[in-house]
Design a protein around this motif. Structure first.
Motif, PDB file in Angstrom:
ATOM      1  N   LYS A  65      -1.109  -1.003  -7.969  1.00 57.04           N
ATOM      2  CA  LYS A  65      -1.742  -0.852  -9.278  1.00 57.04           C
ATOM      3  C   LYS A  65      -2.564   0.438  -9.341  1.00 57.04           C
ATOM      4  CE  LYS A  65      -4.745  -3.156 -12.591  1.00 57.04           C
ATOM      5  NZ  LYS A  65      -5.578  -4.318 -12.865  1.00 57.04           N
ATOM      6  N   LYS A  66      -3.410   0.663  -8.347  1.00 56.93           N
ATOM      7  CA  LYS A  66      -4.250   1.862  -8.305  1.00 56.93           C
ATOM      8  C   LYS A  66      -3.390   3.123  -8.153  1.00 56.93           C
ATOM      9  CE  LYS A  66      -8.221   4.067  -7.708  1.00 56.93           C
ATOM     10  NZ  LYS A  66      -9.232   4.247  -8.695  1.00 56.93           N
ATOM     11  N   GLN A 115      -2.094   4.473 -11.345  1.00 56.41           N
ATOM     12  CA  GLN A 115      -3.118   5.007 -12.243  1.00 56.41           C
ATOM     13  C   GLN A 115      -3.810   6.251 -11.677  1.00 56.41           C
ATOM     14  OE1 GLN A 115      -5.683   1.616 -12.477  1.00 56.41           O
ATOM     15  NE2 GLN A 115      -4.351   0.508 -13.895  1.00 56.41           N
ATOM     16  N   LEU A 116      -3.447   6.648 -10.496  1.00 53.26           N
ATOM     17  CA  LEU A 116      -4.135   7.722  -9.784  1.00 53.26           C
ATOM     18  C   LEU A 116      -3.994   9.073 -10.476  1.00 53.26           C
ATOM     19  CD1 LEU A 116      -5.658   8.472  -7.161  1.00 53.26           C
ATOM     20  CD2 LEU A 116      -3.421   8.909  -6.138  1.00 53.26           C
ATOM     21  N   LYS A 128       0.856  -1.183   0.000  1.00 51.61           N
ATOM     22  CA  LYS A 128       0.000   0.000   0.000  1.00 51.61           C
ATOM     23  C   LYS A 128       0.897   1.239   0.000  1.00 51.61           C
ATOM     24  CE  LYS A 128      -4.158  -1.808   0.672  1.00 51.61           C
ATOM     25  NZ  LYS A 128      -5.299  -1.585  -0.161  1.00 51.61           N
ATOM     26  N   PHE A 175      -3.465   3.460  -1.307  1.00 53.11           N
ATOM     27  CA  PHE A 175      -3.841   2.726  -2.516  1.00 53.11           C
ATOM     28  C   PHE A 175      -2.882   1.572  -2.711  1.00 53.11           C
ATOM     29  CE2 PHE A 175      -5.109   7.140  -3.158  1.00 53.11           C
ATOM     30  CZ  PHE A 175      -6.408   7.013  -3.609  1.00 53.11           C
ATOM     31  N   ASP A 176      -3.380   0.495  -3.328  1.00 53.24           N
ATOM     32  CA  ASP A 176      -2.458  -0.578  -3.693  1.00 53.24           C
ATOM     33  C   ASP A 176      -1.610  -0.091  -4.867  1.00 53.24           C
ATOM     34  OD1 ASP A 176      -3.805  -1.105  -6.183  1.00 53.24           O
ATOM     35  OD2 ASP A 176      -5.188  -2.428  -5.136  1.00 53.24           O
ATOM     36  N   LYS A 233      -4.483  12.321  -2.859  1.00 55.06           N
ATOM     37  CA  LYS A 233      -5.785  11.995  -3.443  1.00 55.06           C
ATOM     38  C   LYS A 233      -6.448  13.218  -4.054  1.00 55.06           C
ATOM     39  CE  LYS A 233      -9.286  11.662  -0.660  1.00 55.06           C
ATOM     40  NZ  LYS A 233     -10.438  12.508  -0.844  1.00 55.06           N
TER      41      LYS A 233
END
Length: 115
Positions: free
Chosen positions: A96-97, A100-101, A2, A93-94, A7
């Motif tokens: 992968k996410k 892509q954020l 993580k 976020f993990d 954000k």
């Protein structure tokens, strides 16, 4: 794994109030919170562009359309009315996410109105 990632943020808001006689927090116009996807009681970092101060606190929803940005309690010592601040929200976020954020960046004018 993580990762703690940026954000969303409210960029270059103007402090409208500083209320030392309060338990703590930052009060932010509900319209700005919704635009930035920040919830009441969410932890945020406040960066003061005028004096370089940084602090972490939690959010209280202010009156919709008021443009209020009010530092409460001890945080009131970190800014003066008229100071320009950036209010940043982070989340976990993990991997992968996180890769892509696309953080939400909310721009405001001198009256803390959405641009």
């Amino acid at each position: 794994m993580k990762r703690i990632m940026h954000k969303s943020k409210i960029h270059r808001a103007v402090v409208t109030e500083a209320n030392l006689d309060y338990v703590g927090s930052i009060t932010i116009d509900q319209d700005l919170l919704e635009a930035a996807d920040i919830l009441p009681n969410e932890k945020v970092q406040v960066v003061n562009n005028n004096n370089g101060q940084r602090l972490e606190t939690y959010v209280i929803a202010g009156e919709r359309g008021s443009g209020v940005i009010c530092l409460n309690g001890a945080a009131a010592r970190k800014a003066e009315i008229g100071d320009e601040v950036i209010i940043i929200s982070y989340s976990c976020f993990d991997d992968k996410k996180a890769k892509q954020l696309n953080p939400k960046i909310v721009m405001v004018n001198d009256n803390n109105e959405l641009m």
